[in-house]
Every structure is written in structure tokens, then in C-alpha cells.
Motif scaffolding. Sequence first.
Motif, PDB file in Angstrom:
ATOM      1  N   PRO A  92     -29.238 -15.677   8.596  1.00 24.95           N
ATOM      2  CA  PRO A  92     -29.689 -15.821  10.033  1.00 24.95           C
ATOM      3  C   PRO A  92     -28.877 -16.719  11.107  1.00 24.95           C
ATOM      4  N   SER A  93     -28.094 -17.591  10.437  1.00 25.16           N
ATOM      5  CA  SER A  93     -27.330 -18.229  11.415  1.00 25.16           C
ATOM      6  C   SER A  93     -26.017 -17.677  11.830  1.00 25.16           C
ATOM      7  N   ALA A  94     -25.799 -16.177  11.430  1.00 24.42           N
ATOM      8  CA  ALA A  94     -25.003 -15.591  11.888  1.00 24.42           C
ATOM      9  C   ALA A  94     -24.984 -15.504  13.410  1.00 24.42           C
ATOM     10  N   ALA A  95     -26.170 -15.346  14.079  1.00 29.74           N
ATOM     11  CA  ALA A  95     -26.302 -15.325  15.283  1.00 29.74           C
ATOM     12  C   ALA A  95     -25.906 -16.606  16.068  1.00 29.74           C
ATOM     13  N   SER A  96     -25.621 -17.419  15.346  1.00 24.63           N
ATOM     14  CA  SER A  96     -24.800 -18.738  15.971  1.00 24.63           C
ATOM     15  C   SER A  96     -23.548 -18.797  15.719  1.00 24.63           C
ATOM     16  N   GLY A  97     -22.832 -17.637  15.494  1.00 25.42           N
ATOM     17  CA  GLY A  97     -21.354 -17.577  15.216  1.00 25.42           C
ATOM     18  C   GLY A  97     -20.603 -18.204  16.046  1.00 25.42           C
ATOM     19  N   GLN A  98     -21.105 -18.474  17.294  1.00 28.89           N
ATOM     20  CA  GLN A  98     -20.108 -19.004  18.211  1.00 28.89           C
ATOM     21  C   GLN A  98     -20.088 -20.451  18.057  1.00 28.89           C
ATOM     22  N   ARG A  99     -20.670 -21.092  17.085  1.00 27.07           N
ATOM     23  CA  ARG A  99     -20.637 -22.589  16.644  1.00 27.07           C
ATOM     24  C   ARG A  99     -19.759 -22.909  15.375  1.00 27.07           C
ATOM     25  N   ARG A 100     -19.659 -24.198  15.149  1.00 29.62           N
ATOM     26  CA  ARG A 100     -18.947 -24.667  13.852  1.00 29.62           C
ATOM     27  C   ARG A 100     -19.755 -24.115  12.643  1.00 29.62           C
ATOM     28  N   LYS A 101     -19.277 -23.738  11.611  1.00 27.77           N
ATOM     29  CA  LYS A 101     -19.785 -23.698  10.442  1.00 27.77           C
ATOM     30  C   LYS A 101     -20.177 -24.965   9.737  1.00 27.77           C
ATOM     31  N   LEU A 102     -21.556 -25.427   9.492  1.00 26.88           N
ATOM     32  CA  LEU A 102     -21.962 -26.436   8.913  1.00 26.88           C
ATOM     33  C   LEU A 102     -22.421 -26.492   7.388  1.00 26.88           C
ATOM     34  N   ALA A 103     -22.572 -25.298   7.011  1.00 25.28           N
ATOM     35  CA  ALA A 103     -23.139 -25.119   5.737  1.00 25.28           C
ATOM     36  C   ALA A 103     -22.165 -23.970   5.287  1.00 25.28           C
ATOM     37  N   PHE A 104     -22.214 -24.008   3.780  1.00 27.00           N
ATOM     38  CA  PHE A 104     -21.559 -22.914   2.999  1.00 27.00           C
ATOM     39  C   PHE A 104     -21.965 -23.028   1.577  1.00 27.00           C
ATOM     40  N   ARG A 105     -22.029 -21.525   1.265  1.00 24.60           N
ATOM     41  CA  ARG A 105     -22.635 -21.105   0.010  1.00 24.60           C
ATOM     42  C   ARG A 105     -21.488 -20.646  -0.873  1.00 24.60           C
ATOM     43  N   ASP A 106     -21.635 -20.470  -2.184  1.00 29.43           N
ATOM     44  CA  ASP A 106     -20.565 -20.156  -2.930  1.00 29.43           C
ATOM     45  C   ASP A 106     -19.855 -18.749  -2.586  1.00 29.43           C
ATOM     46  N   ASP A 107     -21.057 -17.804  -2.319  1.00 32.58           N
ATOM     47  CA  ASP A 107     -20.514 -16.452  -1.740  1.00 32.58           C
ATOM     48  C   ASP A 107     -19.933 -16.361  -0.346  1.00 32.58           C
ATOM     49  N   ASP A 108     -20.134 -17.418   0.292  1.00 36.11           N
ATOM     50  CA  ASP A 108     -19.338 -17.484   1.885  1.00 36.11           C
ATOM     51  C   ASP A 108     -18.117 -17.631   1.820  1.00 36.11           C
ATOM     52  N   LEU A 109     -17.350 -18.086   0.737  1.00 38.20           N
ATOM     53  CA  LEU A 109     -16.047 -18.119   0.520  1.00 38.20           C
ATOM     54  C   LEU A 109     -15.335 -16.750   0.180  1.00 38.20           C
ATOM     55  N   ILE A 110     -14.550 -16.067   1.445  1.00 38.45           N
ATOM     56  CA  ILE A 110     -13.990 -14.704   1.153  1.00 38.45           C
ATOM     57  C   ILE A 110     -12.617 -15.164   0.490  1.00 38.45           C
ATOM     58  N   SER A 111     -11.842 -16.214   0.807  1.00 40.85           N
ATOM     59  CA  SER A 111     -10.468 -16.290   0.286  1.00 40.85           C
ATOM     60  C   SER A 111     -10.319 -17.838   0.718  1.00 40.85           C
ATOM     61  N   ALA A 112      -9.118 -18.272   0.028  1.00 40.31           N
ATOM     62  CA  ALA A 112      -8.540 -19.654   0.450  1.00 40.31           C
ATOM     63  C   ALA A 112      -7.109 -19.535   0.025  1.00 40.31           C
ATOM     64  N   SER A 113      -6.480 -20.088   0.847  1.00 44.63           N
ATOM     65  CA  SER A 113      -4.764 -20.298   0.484  1.00 44.63           C
ATOM     66  C   SER A 113      -4.680 -21.350  -0.626  1.00 44.63           C
ATOM     67  N   ARG A 114      -3.479 -21.189  -1.061  1.00 44.06           N
ATOM     68  CA  ARG A 114      -3.292 -22.469  -2.127  1.00 44.06           C
ATOM     69  C   ARG A 114      -3.036 -23.673  -1.329  1.00 44.06           C
TER      70      ARG A 114
END
Length: 324
Positions: A92-114
Motif C-alpha cells: 500500500p505504500s506504493a502510493a507514497s512512491g514519491q518518498r524515501r523508502k523507509l522499510a523493506f521486506r526480503d522480497d523487496d530486494l530485486i537486485s544488488a551490486s557487489r
Amino acid sequence: FNKLHICRLAGVHCGGYSSSLSGSWTLQTAGGYLSISPTSRWRCNPQYRLTLSKRTKVLIALAQPDAQLDGNLDSDAYPHAIAFFLLKTDTPSAASGQRRKLAFRDDDLISASRLARSRQVCVEVELEASSSELTYTILPCTYEQNVCMDFILSVHASEPVTLEEVSASDDWEERALNGRWSIAENTAGGCPNNRDTWTNNPQFHLTVSTAATLVGVLRLTLPPDEMLLLQQEQDQLTRLAQQAATAGQADEAQTYQERAGKIAPAIGFLALRSDSSPRVSGSYEEHAADAVCASKFAIGTQEVASDMVLPAAGSYTIIACTFE
């Protein structure tokens, strides 16, 4: 020679689309690596919104200043490791996508660089089109906190993309309160499974004037020396688990990982409608219909965060608890 480097050129001259932005880590925004440690300041890092009009393959790159141009003639090494995280929001916070991401779940991570002490780190990934229900956030960071330097974030794609920094003017309003679980003070009531004691936990009253989506963050606070020892013990056990897994010792790796997970208590929180009385009492079953949201009980961590969707104006009570 013993190495062969293949350089793939990216950009509009190769038939694609590119977007680059310059940024800086300052004393206020050099939050360090993404971590659930109580000393972490990852939310302070600059964040960037990536918008795609259709399913697109993108190459994301983060670069720090060239070490050959830093004026240090004795070394061309890069003393600071850099990395970035690509996170999605489809809650539901996708509606607040104009703001900083303050929380993340494990499945929120799409990719990460080394994480590397190098001029540049990059990742290639294929993404679905952005929408009101799906937003993308790029979080560039250094490993250590308080590393102040410039960087360049670039995105190269097969289709048009938009890359923009999340402006402070679009940011969240924050409120923070301290509490304490104490056996002596009878405020360590455990989770709602403990029918007779769960309401002894610290309770916090929240009033909103309209329906709202919030992000709740519950963080353990410890004396600095205890915090350092806890983090060192977790890091050591995690490292031993990785070494055991690499050596093919699966059972030993699992044992180390379980020990690391039990260092910190399982913590979580829940929010309930409380228009009649701010102080919640009685069994959880009596209030189940008033529950509007709850975090997971995270084991072996010092922080949990969760979206809080408050359906209407009114009063709410947030209860912070340990599992046991």
C-alpha cells in the motif's frame, strides 16, 4: 598478460537510452550499508526513483571519483567500498512512491551490486513497467557511514526510462518515541499469545485526522559497548556459517546461522483501533476485530519495519512487544 577485459559500450550511441545523475554523500546523507543493525543509518542515503513505461532491460551503474585524479600520487587504490540496492514497492505504500523508502521486506530486494573498492559497480536486470502499484527505488551507499564524496548514478536501457532523485520536499514526516521492556517494571508482556500479560507492553497512542499509510519502525537501543559486542558476535557467526557452507558442511552452517539468529530477541509491533480508550487491556481475542496491521516477529534482528495502513481518521494504539 593473464586477464582479458571486455567493455560493453552503453548509451544512446548504441541504440539505447541513458540517464545519469550526480550525487553526493554528505555528513547528513552518508548512511552506510543497508543493514538492520541498531546503529544503521541506511535511510539517510540518497534515494532515486526509477520509472519505466514498459518491460525493459536496464543496466544500472554507480561510480565514485577516479582514484587517478584525486591528487594522491602514491596510490591509485580506492579506499572506500561502494554498492547500490534496487528495491521495489508493491505494498500500500506504493502510493507514497514519491518518498524515501523507509522499510523493506526480503522480497523487496530485486537486485544488488557487489560491494567493492572499485571505480564502478553495476548490475543488469529486466524490470516490469512501473505503475501506481509498483515503484522502483535505487539506494546507493558506501560500506562505512560518514564517508563523504561525490558519485554518479547511471541507467542505460533498451526503452525510455526516467531517473530522478527523491526530493526532501516530498519526504515523510517523522515522529519517534522511546520505550522500555522491563521485568522489574512489568512492561515485558510478550506477544499476544500471552493472554494475561501482552497488554503490559509499552503502548503508544496515535491520532490521525484522515486515512493514512505510515511506516512503523521498531528498533532496539542498547549501550554502545553492548551494541558493538552483539554486532561483532553476529558478524562472526554469520562468517563462520558462510565458511562452513562453502566447505560443504551444511549442518554446521545451519547451526552457526541458528546461533546468530538467537542473539537478539524476536521483536514486533501491532496497531489497533482504540477510539473508546487509548489503553488496550484484556485478551487479544477481545480486540482482534480492531487490529489494523502488524509487523512480523523478526528473530535475531535489532529492527523490524512495516507498512501501517490506517483505514480512517481516529485514534489508534501501537503495542511494541517481544515474542517471549
